[in-house]
Design an enzyme around this catalytic site. Structure first.
Site, mmCIF file in Angstrom:
data_model
loop_
_atom_site.group_PDB
_atom_site.id
_atom_site.type_symbol
_atom_site.label_atom_id
_atom_site.label_comp_id
_atom_site.label_asym_id
_atom_site.label_seq_id
_atom_site.Cartn_x
_atom_site.Cartn_y
_atom_site.Cartn_z
ATOM 1 N N ASP A 164 -11.045 -11.681 3.215
ATOM 2 C CA ASP A 164 -9.842 -12.199 3.854
ATOM 3 C C ASP A 164 -9.529 -11.563 5.202
ATOM 4 O O ASP A 164 -8.584 -11.974 5.868
ATOM 5 C CB ASP A 164 -8.637 -12.010 2.917
ATOM 6 N N HIS A 190 -11.469 -3.497 -2.109
ATOM 7 C CA HIS A 190 -11.830 -4.488 -3.111
ATOM 8 C C HIS A 190 -12.086 -3.799 -4.427
ATOM 9 O O HIS A 190 -12.637 -2.698 -4.449
ATOM 10 C CB HIS A 190 -13.092 -5.260 -2.690
HETATM 11 N N1 CMC Z 1 -4.938 0.150 2.442
HETATM 12 C C1 CMC Z 1 -4.706 1.454 2.174
HETATM 13 N N2 CMC Z 1 -5.094 2.088 1.062
HETATM 14 C C2 CMC Z 1 -5.740 1.363 0.148
HETATM 15 C C3 CMC Z 1 -6.019 0.005 0.336
HETATM 16 C C4 CMC Z 1 -5.587 -0.615 1.524
HETATM 17 N N3 CMC Z 1 -5.822 -1.915 1.743
HETATM 18 N N4 CMC Z 1 -6.672 -0.490 -0.750
HETATM 19 C C5 CMC Z 1 -6.793 0.544 -1.591
HETATM 20 N N5 CMC Z 1 -6.242 1.660 -1.059
HETATM 21 C C6 CMC Z 1 -6.228 3.013 -1.649
HETATM 22 C C7 CMC Z 1 -5.213 3.103 -2.775
HETATM 23 O O1 CMC Z 1 -3.953 3.531 -2.283
HETATM 24 C C8 CMC Z 1 -5.859 4.111 -3.680
HETATM 25 O O2 CMC Z 1 -5.677 5.370 -3.117
HETATM 26 P P1 CMC Z 1 -5.541 6.682 -4.086
HETATM 27 O O3 CMC Z 1 -6.844 6.783 -4.801
HETATM 28 O O4 CMC Z 1 -5.264 7.796 -3.140
HETATM 29 O O5 CMC Z 1 -4.382 6.384 -4.978
HETATM 30 C C9 CMC Z 1 -7.355 3.766 -3.578
HETATM 31 O O6 CMC Z 1 -7.504 3.194 -2.277
HETATM 32 C C10 CMC Z 1 -7.871 2.791 -4.638
HETATM 33 O O7 CMC Z 1 -7.054 1.629 -4.563
HETATM 34 P P2 CMC Z 1 -6.599 0.773 -5.831
HETATM 35 O O8 CMC Z 1 -5.347 0.027 -5.481
HETATM 36 O O9 CMC Z 1 -6.577 1.648 -7.039
HETATM 37 O O10 CMC Z 1 -7.813 -0.207 -5.966
HETATM 38 P P3 CMC Z 1 -7.803 -1.558 -6.763
HETATM 39 O O11 CMC Z 1 -9.195 -1.836 -7.129
HETATM 40 O O12 CMC Z 1 -6.787 -1.521 -7.857
HETATM 41 O O13 CMC Z 1 -7.249 -2.630 -5.702
HETATM 42 C C11 CMC Z 1 -7.158 -4.196 -3.952
HETATM 43 C C12 CMC Z 1 -8.054 -3.456 -4.953
HETATM 44 C C13 CMC Z 1 -7.957 -5.316 -3.295
HETATM 45 C C14 CMC Z 1 -5.983 -4.869 -4.702
HETATM 46 C C15 CMC Z 1 -6.635 -3.200 -2.902
HETATM 47 O O14 CMC Z 1 -7.716 -2.628 -2.200
HETATM 48 C C16 CMC Z 1 -5.637 -3.828 -1.927
HETATM 49 O O15 CMC Z 1 -4.436 -3.883 -2.228
HETATM 50 N N6 CMC Z 1 -6.111 -4.331 -0.738
HETATM 51 C C17 CMC Z 1 -5.268 -5.017 0.179
HETATM 52 C C18 CMC Z 1 -5.055 -6.458 -0.295
HETATM 53 C C19 CMC Z 1 -6.279 -7.332 -0.077
HETATM 54 O O16 CMC Z 1 -6.881 -7.323 0.987
HETATM 55 N N7 CMC Z 1 -6.610 -8.142 -1.106
HETATM 56 C C20 CMC Z 1 -7.720 -9.097 -1.024
HETATM 57 C C21 CMC Z 1 -8.841 -8.776 -1.944
HETATM 58 S S1 CMC Z 1 -10.305 -9.750 -1.577
HETATM 59 C C22 CMC Z 1 -9.863 -11.373 -1.868
HETATM 60 C C23 CMC Z 1 -9.794 -11.673 -3.314
HETATM 61 O O17 CMC Z 1 -10.825 -11.991 -3.901
HETATM 62 O O18 CMC Z 1 -8.698 -11.577 -3.865
#
Ligand code: CMC
Length: 427
Positions: free
Chosen positions: A363, A306
């Site tokens: 989720d 998140h």
């Molecule tokens: N599985 C594997 N690795 C992950 C995941 C995941 N679900 N989420 C983040 N990471 C890793 C990412 O690869 C990165 O690694 P590194 O630092 O080595 O490059 C690190 O963790 C930080 O991730 P980020 O993508 O920079 O973080 P963000 O804040 O931009 O993204 C997120 C947040 C929710 C989009 C992401 O965690 C994600 O894609 N999760 C899966 C989709 C999901 O469950 N979304 C629902 C969010 S809650 C409901 C809502 O309110 O929308």
């Protein structure tokens, strides 16, 4: 003494006022930065940018706190119902009996849509994704309710708000009924908001409608847990579109589209599809953990991570407990619940996930409950939208009442410098 922050650039110092929120969050007010220093801040994805001051929802991602208007999400999920929470979010206080009664009745008065809307729905193929249909129908409502388009007085806002709260469940239910080839119906004003929604979604033309109270309670709780989450992608979209004075329904339609994506609300559908995929592949959670960690593999553990929660998502805690209870009450056994629990356990002990502070989000378990309640997978994000509706409305209303300026970020241009035009023949 009011605080300031100092920025040094090119040998010059600039002072900026600092805003401190009621929970001691600190924001440097850089409105004058470009005017004074000729520079802007750069923050793709707005990871560190406050787009507004807001009095609606507080969340502390480090401590796992979520409060609507000061009330803990745990208390609201346990003790309030969805319409009370909607009122709280939109108007700032929990309603008393008379206020709730008026609000409920005003919504009931509006719980129908123009019959002509059926023609628009009819134009969609059955295979259309419900989120696309819902977004289009919400936009189409504008044509039938032109007086709700660009409202600015509190009174006109109230009328537009009860209109959409009344009509949105009809649109969501119709979206499902069209998919299921069921006649389009209207609700029953003797029922509560959530039960009425359920009835509109699932009533069969040849059967007396009956529903287990546990189903309605679970749905009510899920809607409350999704009702607001401060400046997330869809809410920021609603505020952004609304800031051009495009109107409430147009702003909501845009919010629905933003919510659709799998990185946002669409994650609930993606989670169940992922869990199903793991089950069909033999249930080896370890294999999928490895895939999620492999930077060459686009696979991500859906329902994990998140932008704001870096400890735990309090909504996920409530939903996990609720999933166990609801499945027990309904006598449903779902093997993907075990897969989900296994994945969670592995992830919480895994270095990759621990280091990056990745925890299950709202989720991760919600789809398991939706499925137990008989809701089809591609309707999961519609359920999220139904829950988020009061949050979007509250944020839109706040933005308009605070007379916020049109949203218009800047950029750092990294394209070509000036070039001489080449006629077609010489390219
Ligand atoms: N599985 C594997 N690795 C992950 C995941 C995941 N679900 N989420 C983040 N990471 C890793 C990412 O690869 C990165 O690694 P590194 O630092 O080595 O490059 C690190 O963790 C930080 O991730 P980020 O993508 O920079 O973080 P963000 O804040 O931009 O993204 C997120 C947040 C929710 C989009 C992401 O965690 C994600 O894609 N999760 C899966 C989709 C999901 O469950 N979304 C629902 C969010 S809650 C409901 C809502 O309110 O929308």
């Amino acid at each position: 003494m009011s605080k300031t922050a100092t920025l040094e650039f090119d040998g010059k110092k600039y002072e900026f006022p600092v805003t401190v929120g009621t929970e001691d969050e600190i924001g440097v007010d850089i409105k004058k930065l470009r005017g004074e220093a000729g520079i802007i801040t750069l923050d793709p994805g707005f990871k560190n940018t406050g787009s507004c001051e807001s009095a609606i929802t507080f969340l502390d991602g480090e401590k796992g706190i979520l409060r609507y208007r000061g009330y803990a999400i745990e208390d609201l999920a346990e003790k309030a119902d969805f319409l009370e929470v909607a009122y709280l979010l939109i108007f700032g206080e929990l309603p008393n009996k008379q206020q709730l009664e008026k609000f409920t009745n005003d919504i009931k008065e509006q719980s129908h849509v123009d019959e002509e809307m059926k023609k628009i729905l009819d134009g969609f193929p059955k295979s259309a994704h419900p989120m696309g249909v819902l977004s289009s129908l919400t936009s189409a409502l504008i044509a039938f309710n032109p007086s709700s388009v660009d409202v600015s007085s509190e009174d006109d806002m109230y009328k537009a708000i009860v209109k959409i709260l009344g009509k949105f469940p009809v649109l969501a239910a119709w979206t499902l009924r069209k998919k299921n080839s069921l006649p389009l119906n209207y609700g029953d004003e003797d029922l509560g908001y959530v039960e009425n929604l359920h009835k509109m979604m699932f009533e069969k033309p040849n059967k007396t409608y009956n529903v287990d109270k546990a189903v309605i309670d679970a749905l009510d709780k899920l809607l409350i847990l999704h009702a607001d989450h401060e400046q997330n992608c869809s809410t920021s979209t609603v505020r952004m579109v609304g800031s051009s004075h495009a109107g409430l329904f147009a702003s909501l339609s845009a919010g629905i589209s933003a919510l659709w994506g799998p990185l946002h609300g669409g994650a609930n559908q993606a989670v169940i599809e992922m869990l199903e995929g793991i089950k069909e592949d033999g249930g080896d959670t370890h294999k999928f953990m490895q895939k999620a960690k492999d930077k060459e593999d686009p696979f991500r553990l859906m329902g994990f991570g998140h932008r704001v929660y870096k400890n735990f998502d309090p909504r996920a805690k409530i939903i996990k407990k609720s999933a166990d209870e609801v499945l027990g009450q309904l006598g449903v056994e779902d093997p993907v619940l075990d897969i989900a629990k296994g994945l969670e356990k592995e992830a919480l002990e895994d270095d990759y996930f621990v280091k990056r502070k990745l925890y299950p989000n709202v989720d991760f378990y919600s789809g398991i409950i939706y499925r137990a309640l008989g809701i089809p997978v591609d309707m999961f994000t519609v359920m999220f939208a139904l829950g988020r509706l009061p949050g979007w409305i509250a944020q839109w209303r706040e933005m308009r009442l605070r007379k916020e300026p049109i949203g218009r970020p800047r950029q750092i241009y990294i394209g070509e410098n000036h070039r001489d035009f080449k006629p077609l023949g010489s390219r």
